[in-house]
Write an enzyme that holds these catalytic residues in place. Structure first.
Site, PDB file in Angstrom:
ATOM      1  N   GLN A 104       6.708  21.606  19.060  1.00 38.10           N
ATOM      2  CA  GLN A 104       7.225  22.621  18.135  1.00 38.10           C
ATOM      3  C   GLN A 104       8.039  21.918  17.065  1.00 38.10           C
ATOM      4  O   GLN A 104       8.975  21.184  17.378  1.00 38.10           O
ATOM      5  CB  GLN A 104       8.113  23.622  18.895  1.00 38.10           C
ATOM      6  CG  GLN A 104       8.709  24.699  17.987  1.00 38.10           C
ATOM      7  CD  GLN A 104       9.868  25.468  18.626  1.00 38.10           C
ATOM      8  OE1 GLN A 104      10.913  25.668  18.013  1.00 38.10           O
ATOM      9  NE2 GLN A 104       9.690  25.878  19.870  1.00 38.10           N
ATOM     10  N   ARG A 127      10.784  22.159  14.656  1.00 36.15           N
ATOM     11  CA  ARG A 127      11.935  23.039  14.449  1.00 36.15           C
ATOM     12  C   ARG A 127      12.893  22.361  13.489  1.00 36.15           C
ATOM     13  O   ARG A 127      13.428  21.290  13.780  1.00 36.15           O
ATOM     14  CB  ARG A 127      12.633  23.310  15.787  1.00 36.15           C
ATOM     15  CG  ARG A 127      13.844  24.210  15.691  1.00 36.15           C
ATOM     16  CD  ARG A 127      14.368  24.533  17.093  1.00 36.15           C
ATOM     17  NE  ARG A 127      15.527  25.411  17.051  1.00 36.15           N
ATOM     18  CZ  ARG A 127      16.780  24.978  16.929  1.00 36.15           C
ATOM     19  NH1 ARG A 127      17.047  23.688  16.828  1.00 36.15           N
ATOM     20  NH2 ARG A 127      17.768  25.845  16.908  1.00 36.15           N
ATOM     21  N   SER A 149      11.279  33.456  21.825  1.00 34.26           N
ATOM     22  CA  SER A 149      12.498  33.091  22.571  1.00 34.26           C
ATOM     23  C   SER A 149      13.056  34.312  23.275  1.00 34.26           C
ATOM     24  O   SER A 149      13.188  35.372  22.652  1.00 34.26           O
ATOM     25  CB  SER A 149      13.591  32.606  21.612  1.00 34.26           C
ATOM     26  OG  SER A 149      13.257  31.389  21.040  1.00 34.26           O
ATOM     27  N   THR A 178      24.252  23.326  25.892  1.00 32.02           N
ATOM     28  CA  THR A 178      23.783  22.077  25.315  1.00 32.02           C
ATOM     29  C   THR A 178      24.379  21.849  23.938  1.00 32.02           C
ATOM     30  O   THR A 178      24.450  22.781  23.134  1.00 32.02           O
ATOM     31  CB  THR A 178      22.235  22.068  25.215  1.00 32.02           C
ATOM     32  OG1 THR A 178      21.831  20.932  24.437  1.00 32.02           O
ATOM     33  CG2 THR A 178      21.686  23.334  24.569  1.00 32.02           C
ATOM     34  N   THR A 215      22.980  20.423  21.600  1.00 32.75           N
ATOM     35  CA  THR A 215      21.915  20.493  20.595  1.00 32.75           C
ATOM     36  C   THR A 215      21.906  21.854  19.893  1.00 32.75           C
ATOM     37  O   THR A 215      21.592  21.937  18.710  1.00 32.75           O
ATOM     38  CB  THR A 215      20.540  20.256  21.259  1.00 32.75           C
ATOM     39  OG1 THR A 215      20.627  19.051  22.016  1.00 32.75           O
ATOM     40  CG2 THR A 215      19.436  20.143  20.238  1.00 32.75           C
ATOM     41  N   LYS A 216      22.244  22.910  20.616  1.00 33.62           N
ATOM     42  CA  LYS A 216      22.296  24.235  20.006  1.00 33.62           C
ATOM     43  C   LYS A 216      23.467  24.973  20.623  1.00 33.62           C
ATOM     44  O   LYS A 216      23.412  25.391  21.778  1.00 33.62           O
ATOM     45  CB  LYS A 216      20.989  24.998  20.259  1.00 33.62           C
ATOM     46  CG  LYS A 216      20.903  26.335  19.531  1.00 33.62           C
ATOM     47  CD  LYS A 216      19.488  26.907  19.598  1.00 33.62           C
ATOM     48  CE  LYS A 216      19.331  28.085  18.646  1.00 33.62           C
ATOM     49  NZ  LYS A 216      19.226  29.355  19.320  1.00 33.62           N
ATOM     50  N   VAL A 238      14.596  18.904  23.793  1.00 35.49           N
ATOM     51  CA  VAL A 238      14.896  18.318  22.481  1.00 35.49           C
ATOM     52  C   VAL A 238      15.490  16.920  22.699  1.00 35.49           C
ATOM     53  O   VAL A 238      14.784  15.910  22.666  1.00 35.49           O
ATOM     54  CB  VAL A 238      15.861  19.188  21.648  1.00 35.49           C
ATOM     55  CG1 VAL A 238      16.063  18.554  20.264  1.00 35.49           C
ATOM     56  CG2 VAL A 238      15.349  20.619  21.503  1.00 35.49           C
ATOM     57  N   LYS A 295      28.436  26.910  52.334  1.00 32.97           N
ATOM     58  CA  LYS A 295      29.131  27.470  53.493  1.00 32.97           C
ATOM     59  C   LYS A 295      30.476  28.004  53.044  1.00 32.97           C
ATOM     60  O   LYS A 295      31.222  27.298  52.360  1.00 32.97           O
ATOM     61  CB  LYS A 295      29.304  26.337  54.523  1.00 32.97           C
ATOM     62  CG  LYS A 295      30.128  26.651  55.709  1.00 32.97           C
ATOM     63  CD  LYS A 295      31.411  25.830  55.737  1.00 32.97           C
ATOM     64  CE  LYS A 295      32.504  26.586  56.434  1.00 32.97           C
ATOM     65  NZ  LYS A 295      33.842  26.213  56.030  1.00 32.97           N
TER      66      LYS A 295
HETATM   67  N1  3NM Z   1      16.920  26.743  21.874  1.00 29.47           N
HETATM   68  P1  3NM Z   1      18.265  20.135  24.409  1.00 29.47           P
HETATM   69  S1  3NM Z   1      18.583  25.811  23.514  1.00 29.47           S
HETATM   70  C1  3NM Z   1      16.322  24.836  20.429  1.00 29.47           C
HETATM   71  O1  3NM Z   1      18.556  28.648  24.376  1.00 29.47           O
HETATM   72  C2  3NM Z   1      17.041  25.423  21.550  1.00 29.47           C
HETATM   73  O2  3NM Z   1      17.022  29.284  23.013  1.00 29.47           O
HETATM   74  C3  3NM Z   1      17.682  27.085  22.899  1.00 29.47           C
HETATM   75  O3  3NM Z   1      18.073  21.232  23.268  1.00 29.47           O
HETATM   76  C4  3NM Z   1      17.778  28.440  23.471  1.00 29.47           C
HETATM   77  O4  3NM Z   1      16.966  19.970  25.094  1.00 29.47           O
HETATM   78  C5  3NM Z   1      17.922  24.751  22.378  1.00 29.47           C
HETATM   79  O5  3NM Z   1      18.678  18.903  23.661  1.00 29.47           O
HETATM   80  C6  3NM Z   1      18.268  23.317  22.307  1.00 29.47           C
HETATM   81  O6  3NM Z   1      19.372  20.627  25.289  1.00 29.47           O
HETATM   82  C7  3NM Z   1      17.792  22.554  23.500  1.00 29.47           C
END
Ligand code: 3NM
Length: 510
Positions: free
Chosen positions: A39, A41, A110, A136, A138-139, A196, A356
């Site tokens: 993808q 993005r 999504s 994460t 990343t987002k 990602v 437990k």
């Molecule tokens: N979408 P990584 S989390 C692009 O939750 C994206 O919809 C997400 O990045 C969602 O693999 C995300 O580096 C980033 O954690 C994922």
């Protein structure tokens, strides 16, 4: 032809992740490693550059016969003839996109809730991305972190649909197998994982993708074949207990205790008396060496500090990778917000073969928000016996592990079978450390008997409870103080009898 979603690469062109490298080169390397869908993005660049980059990427993906999907931008997908699009909840809706795109275009959506997933399935989307699995960097603006438990609920809600599914968010080499294993609902599993940073930011994207392919193909090392219930289950189980105790004594497991300082000495003595070898180590880095022995890890967060959780996570990772059992005793789980957070972090951070705890702790592990423990006491009981049995079963089923809910009656379940154990003695409740010792004992038995975890834990509990009954019956035991040495003696007596093949201590006792 359905798309292979097993290793789904999502690109990211931000400097922190791409690190100045050429995106096409990184993607080609990942494709060589075995990525099955890509993808594109890019949330920042202008349309002209998006089209140009997408076209270049498409040249690369075509070489590997892998579909290229464009995030959000139906226009860009049309301009370059990409195989499809991926749409977020705030992007163009499915019906509009379907009208604009060619008949056979792949459309993914999504989703982060049951409603969104059901709608995507009803609309006829090809697959859904389910997220966010783990928080994460990343987002950071994701809607909600749902973990494996939330993902399982979504998968179960769409169990009758053939729609494809991938999980996204914080997935890496050390958690991918657990994500696939623990998210699985009885009738629907994830088809793949979307990644990602663990590929795009990797020094060697090809090697990273190869490693993912290998991990995805295989079940995690801690995965156990579940033991189907047998006819007259209870009787069969009981008959096996003495020989499992014998086996545990023979294996002489090393039990690595990350345990509170209040009970450390007592629990070490209990482990010795049953024939195991204890080490008390709160230092997470030691686990990489300790996990190599026949043994188990116990996490008991009775005296939690600011350093505990990172140390626990290191140790859990080492034992999970090795496949050796991990027991979690979330002491005081619902006593403070710090402990509630610790439960969330630990359950998201690793796999526990056994959880437990008392009623308050198990309810907190389940995710109830209404629990308030007074210190490490269970708090007022709100559940009757049936409800406790159901809670233990549901948590075990969700986590795909074994759960022991302790109390006057203990409830033990592996998600299918539920066993109530009523042995023991009231003195056990009057001495600190006796409850914690169950975690350590369970670890020893799990290490020695892998094929049926429920039976392993049951054997340990019965050894413990019967030793307590024997100790309390001694003439010289007048209260909790004199009970303690007698209890350690009786554990030792059972261990010695078991090692000599003498099962008379067990006859008619459970
Ligand atoms: N979408 P990584 S989390 C692009 O939750 C994206 O919809 C997400 O990045 C969602 O693999 C995300 O580096 C980033 O954690 C994922």
């Amino acid at each position: 032809m359905p798309v292979d979603l097993s290793l789904y690469l999502v690109t990211d062109s931000t400097p922190a992740i791409l690190k100045g490298r050429d995106l096409c080169t990184v993607v080609e390397s990942a494709l060589q490693g075995g990525v099955t869908v890509v993808q594109y993005r890019d949330k920042t660049n202008d349309t002209g550059l998006l089209v140009e980059t997408a076209r270049k990427l498409h040249q690369v993906t075509k070489k590997y016969n892998v579909p290229l999907l464009i995030n959000d931008r139906v226009d860009v997908a049309l301009a370059i003839g990409a195989e499809g699009v991926h749409l977020g909840q705030d992007d163009m809706n499915f019906t509009e996109a379907k009208k604009l795109l060619p008949e056979n275009a792949i459309i993914g959506i999504s989703t982060s809730s049951v409603e969104e997933a059901k709608k995507a399935a009803a609309d006829g989307a090809d697959y859904i991305g389910i997220g966010t699995m783990f928080a994460t960097p990343t987002k950071t603006n994701t809607k909600s972190v749902i973990g494996t438990a939330g993902t399982q609920v979504i998968l179960d809600a769409i169990r009758d649909s053939a729609i494809g599914t991938v999980s996204i968010g914080g997935i890496n080499h050390s958690n991918v197998q657990r994500v696939l294993y623990q998210s699985q609902s009885p009738k629907k599993a994830l088809d793949g994982v979307a990644i990602v940073s663990a590929i795009v930011a990797a020094d060697d994207p090809k090697a990273s993708a190869e490693q993912f392919v290998e991990l995805i193909r295989n079940p995690p090392r801690f995965a156990q074949a579940s033991s189907p219930p047998r006819a007259n289950e209870a009787e069969v189980l009981m008959n096996e207990v003495p020989q499992i105790i014998r086996k545990m004594v023979e294996v002489h497991p090393l039990v690595h205790n990350m345990i509170n300082f209040v009970v450390s000495n007592f629990v070490a003595n209990v482990a010795l008396s049953i024939g195991a070898s204890p080490i008390m180590s709160p230092y997470g880095d030691e686990a990489t060496d300790l996990c190599k022995f026949d043994g188990a890890l116990l996490i008991n967060m009775g005296t939690l500090t600011s350093e505990s959780v990172p140390n626990y996570l290191k140790a859990i990772k080492a034992y999970n990778e090795r496949g050796n059992p991990v027991v979690y005793d979330p002491v005081g789980a619902a006593a403070t917000h710090i402990r509630r957070n610790a439960v969330t972090q630990l359950m998201a951070g690793g796999y526990f073969d056994l959880i437990k705890g008392n009623e308050g702790e198990i309810r907190q592990a389940w995710g109830s928000s209404a629990v308030q423990q007074r210190g490490v006491d269970s708090g007022p009981s709100t559940l009757d016996g049936n409800q406790k049995a159901t809670l233990a079963r549901d948590l075990a089923r969700r986590e795909r592990n074994v759960v022991l809910l302790t109390g006057a009656t203990d409830y033990l379940s592996d998600g299918e079978r539920v066993i109530a154990v009523e042995n023991g003695h009231p003195y056990l409740g009057q001495v600190t450390g006796t409850g914690c010792a169950i975690g350590t004992i369970s670890g020893c038995f799990l290490a020695a008997h892998r094929s049926d975890r429920l039976l392993a834990v049951l054997s340990g509990i019965l050894m413990y409870e019967i030793a307590a009954e024997n100790a309390a019956a001694k003439e010289y035991v007048r209260g909790p103080g004199s009970f303690v040495p007698a209890f350690v003696d009786e554990l030792y007596a059972i261990r010695t009898a078991a090692a000599n093949g003498d099962d008379s201590w067990f006859a008619g006792r459970a």
